[in-house]
Design an enzyme around this catalytic site. Structure first.
Site, PDB file in Angstrom:
ATOM      1  N   GLU A  30     -16.292  15.757 -28.916  1.00  0.00           N
ATOM      2  CA  GLU A  30     -17.563  15.237 -28.410  1.00  0.00           C
ATOM      3  C   GLU A  30     -18.594  15.103 -29.516  1.00  0.00           C
ATOM      4  O   GLU A  30     -19.368  14.149 -29.543  1.00  0.00           O
ATOM      5  CB  GLU A  30     -18.098  16.122 -27.288  1.00  0.00           C
ATOM      6  CG  GLU A  30     -17.324  16.006 -25.982  1.00  0.00           C
ATOM      7  CD  GLU A  30     -17.309  14.583 -25.434  1.00  0.00           C
ATOM      8  OE1 GLU A  30     -18.210  13.794 -25.772  1.00  0.00           O
ATOM      9  OE2 GLU A  30     -16.367  14.257 -24.686  1.00  0.00           O
ATOM     10  N   CYS A  38     -16.178  -2.323 -18.781  1.00  0.00           N
ATOM     11  CA  CYS A  38     -17.585  -2.660 -18.536  1.00  0.00           C
ATOM     12  C   CYS A  38     -18.294  -2.778 -19.887  1.00  0.00           C
ATOM     13  O   CYS A  38     -19.218  -2.041 -20.198  1.00  0.00           O
ATOM     14  CB  CYS A  38     -18.231  -1.585 -17.663  1.00  0.00           C
ATOM     15  SG  CYS A  38     -19.795  -2.067 -16.919  1.00  0.00           S
ATOM     16  N   ASP A  83     -23.950   8.818 -21.325  1.00  0.00           N
ATOM     17  CA  ASP A  83     -23.980   8.338 -22.701  1.00  0.00           C
ATOM     18  C   ASP A  83     -24.183   6.824 -22.636  1.00  0.00           C
ATOM     19  O   ASP A  83     -24.470   6.281 -21.574  1.00  0.00           O
ATOM     20  CB  ASP A  83     -22.685   8.705 -23.437  1.00  0.00           C
ATOM     21  CG  ASP A  83     -21.491   7.994 -22.832  1.00  0.00           C
ATOM     22  OD1 ASP A  83     -21.646   7.369 -21.760  1.00  0.00           O
ATOM     23  OD2 ASP A  83     -20.411   8.040 -23.428  1.00  0.00           O
ATOM     24  N   THR A 111     -20.318   7.260 -32.805  1.00  0.00           N
ATOM     25  CA  THR A 111     -19.207   6.938 -33.693  1.00  0.00           C
ATOM     26  C   THR A 111     -18.062   6.360 -32.867  1.00  0.00           C
ATOM     27  O   THR A 111     -17.848   6.792 -31.731  1.00  0.00           O
ATOM     28  CB  THR A 111     -18.750   8.212 -34.434  1.00  0.00           C
ATOM     29  OG1 THR A 111     -19.900   8.836 -35.016  1.00  0.00           O
ATOM     30  CG2 THR A 111     -17.752   7.895 -35.522  1.00  0.00           C
ATOM     31  N   TYR A 147     -26.106  15.570 -22.828  1.00  0.00           N
ATOM     32  CA  TYR A 147     -24.843  14.845 -22.686  1.00  0.00           C
ATOM     33  C   TYR A 147     -23.647  15.716 -23.089  1.00  0.00           C
ATOM     34  O   TYR A 147     -22.689  15.883 -22.331  1.00  0.00           O
ATOM     35  CB  TYR A 147     -24.828  13.546 -23.520  1.00  0.00           C
ATOM     36  CG  TYR A 147     -23.409  13.098 -23.720  1.00  0.00           C
ATOM     37  CD1 TYR A 147     -22.729  12.466 -22.683  1.00  0.00           C
ATOM     38  CD2 TYR A 147     -22.690  13.421 -24.866  1.00  0.00           C
ATOM     39  CE1 TYR A 147     -21.393  12.137 -22.802  1.00  0.00           C
ATOM     40  CE2 TYR A 147     -21.358  13.097 -24.997  1.00  0.00           C
ATOM     41  CZ  TYR A 147     -20.720  12.457 -23.966  1.00  0.00           C
ATOM     42  OH  TYR A 147     -19.398  12.159 -24.069  1.00  0.00           O
TER      43      TYR A 147
END
Length: 367
Positions: A48, A203, A149, A54, A131
């Site tokens: 994470e 998406c 995010d 990145t 997050y």
DNA sequence: GAGACGTGGAG
DNA sequence: TCTCCAAGTCT
């Protein structure tokens, strides 16, 4: 057609159905990524942090090397910061590595080496925000905590038709929608990952593949034909500034002279080739001039950083605390920015893709 | 809340 | 070539 009101849905059953189809889609379509094998909180955490701002593609080899060198939270906590930064070299946002290392030591001290389960304790760790805490605790521990995010924000903006520019009100709606969904999920970690995976692969920011989307029938943006215009594009990024820097490659007995970047500078503590002002002396790298270094400023991409690599000879010995002679083969053990790799390539060195070690096909004779 | 913080790839 | 982005956090 599921009726979406306000955030996600006023009908708990509809929300559960939405979650089920999304997670089913995820289990069929998810990419095989190294951090998805198992639920070790340490590995989830490392992934994470690396994935912040990145791309997955960039992270994969770094993640594999990192967890091979530091296989556990204890190993990371016991490591020297420079060795951690060395494994991070080239990934960027080096503060993440410093925070990761610091947090590992805190966890050993305060949580007996186990990644904390409580949200407040996770949020108290350096480098872990809302997050990341939600992602780790939901994926590793199955807690029904929401994550938002960039991917999830886009998915939910479209699903719930949250329009308008970035604002705290918009953020609030998105987090609320994410919380409603994850509360209705059987496996919170999978639901969160499904939202992220959907945003990453279907998406998309431009040209979303709506026919493939498991949420297409519920998507309010699609119903309104606005999927291409929601969410609204972010504000313009700052223009980049062109900088010219001359890089001195100084060799002695097959070793290269490197300089450690000073504190309070960009990428402080990382090693680099000394730079000298454009149009500087031609008769060698004077130690007296070493403080007059070109600054590499943020938002300057290296494509616009014109590098002129040139041989140089030393007129006096540089101070040992900030300079050192390094064998090419040992370079990868030092924390260095991607600039070092570019310069090494420019002077004819090659790197082993797996080990990251540098070698020269021909003897390095620059001066 | 805006700005700092890295990098490589896509279009 | 240039812009924009990719699983954010901290100040």
């Amino acid at each position: 057609m599921i009726i979406i009101i306000g955030v996600v849905t006023a009908q708990p059953n509809a929300a559960r159905a939405l979650c089920r189809s999304l997670v089913a889609w995820y289990r069929r379509n998810r990419r095989d990524l190294p951090w998805r094998r198992g639920r070790d909180p340490y590995r989830v955490w490392v992934s994470e942090i690396m994935l912040q701002q990145t791309t997955v593609r960039a992270v994969v080899p770094y993640f594999e090397r990192f967890v091979r060198v530091f296989p556990s939270l204890q190993a990371l906590a016991a490591a020297r910061l420079d060795d951690v930064l060395a494994e991070w070299s080239g990934l960027g946002y080096y503060r993440r590595a410093r925070h990761l290392h610091e947090a590992a030591r805190l966890i050993v001290k305060q949580h007996r080496g186990r990644f904390p389960r409580r949200l407040e304790e996770a949020l108290a760790l350096p480098g872990i925000g809302r997050y990341t805490a939600g992602a780790i605790l939901s994926i590793a521990y199955g807690q029904p905590l929401p994550v938002v995010d960039g991917n999830v924000a886009r998915v939910l903006s479209r699903l719930c038709l949250v329009r308008g520019p970035r604002s705290s009100a918009r953020e609030k709606k998105l987090w609320s929608a994410a919380a409603d969904l994850v509360a209705a999920a059987d496996v919170p970690g999978d639901l969160n990952q499904a939202l992220m995976e959907l945003g990453a692969t279907v998406c998309a920011p431009f040209g979303p593949s709506c026919p493939k989307c498991p949420l297409r029938r519920a998507c309010r943006a699609r119903a309104a034909g606005l999927q291409e215009r929601v969410p609204s594009p972010r504000r313009l990024t700052r223009p980049t500034v062109a900088v010219r820097a001359d890089v001195a490659v100084v060799t002695r007995a097959g070793r290269l002279l490197l300089r450690r970047r000073p504190d309070q500078s960009l990428m402080h503590g990382l090693w680099e080739f000394p730079t000298i002002p454009s149009g500087g002396v031609d008769d060698g790298l004077r130690v007296e001039l070493r403080e007059s270094l070109a600054t590499i400023r943020h938002s300057i991409t290296y494509r616009r950083l014109e590098l002129r690599v040139r041989p140089a000879r030393l007129l006096s010995e540089p101070p040992r605390d900030r300079y050192r002679w390094v064998r090419p083969g040992d370079l990868r053990r030092l924390p260095a920015s991607s600039l070092v790799r570019k310069i090494m390539t420019a002077v004819g060195a090659r790197t082993d893709r797996r080990t990251g070690s540098w070698t020269f096909d021909r003897p390095l004779r620059l001066c």
